[in-house]
Design a protein around this motif. Structure first.
Motif: not given
Length: 144
Positions: A49-58, A78-80, A114-117, A128-135
């Motif tokens: 889950x460390x990659x979340x630090x890098x993905x969050x910057x994007x 909502x999802x990661x 979203x996807x983060x490469x 690759x990190x995929x996330x779902x956001x509810x806005x």
């Protein structure tokens, strides 16, 4: 124009390079309470889950895109999910590139996928990190 299905495919510039260090790996593992020996020693790997630090910057590019009219305070993460080619290692220098993969507008809620490469600065794909956001939309007359 608020975010819509028309924004699917939008890709943002790479983040600044991030150097994965043994100290950051150890700090992250301690925060998780994970004493796995792979996260220490001379050649540590990062917890998955460390990659979340890098993905969050994007994510800054997405939430800073004025055209989309997004407000972080109105977002639920909502999802990661992560898909690794190989683990992150101490000494890796990586960048992240975010793309909007899916947008669904349902009443007052935007569902954004979203996807983060994540790749080394030399172009080696790591994860690759995929996330779902509810806005939620701002209430009429409320400040955005």
């Amino acid at each position: 124009m608020p975010i819509s299905e028309q924004h699917v495919g939008r890709t943002y510039p790479p983040t600044e390079p991030y150097e994965v260090s043994a100290a950051k790996i150890a700090e992250f593992a301690r925060a998780l309470g994970d004493d796995n020996p792979a996260y220490g020693g001379d050649a540590p790997i990062a917890p998955p889950t460390f990659v979340a630090v890098i993905a969050a910057a994007s994510w800054d590019a997405l939430f800073g895109d004025r055209e989309l009219d997004l407000a972080l305070r109105r977002v639920v993460h909502a999802d990661q999910r992560f898909d690794y080619v190989r683990p992150l290692r101490a000494g890796d220098v990586v960048r992240a590139v975010l793309s909007i993969e899916k947008v669904r507008v349902r009443g007052e809620v935007d569902i954004i996928g979203v996807s983060v490469q994540v790749a080394t600065v030399d172009g080696e794909r790591v994860c690759s990190a995929a996330s779902t956001f509810y806005h939620t939309h701002a209430a009429a007359g409320a400040a955005a």
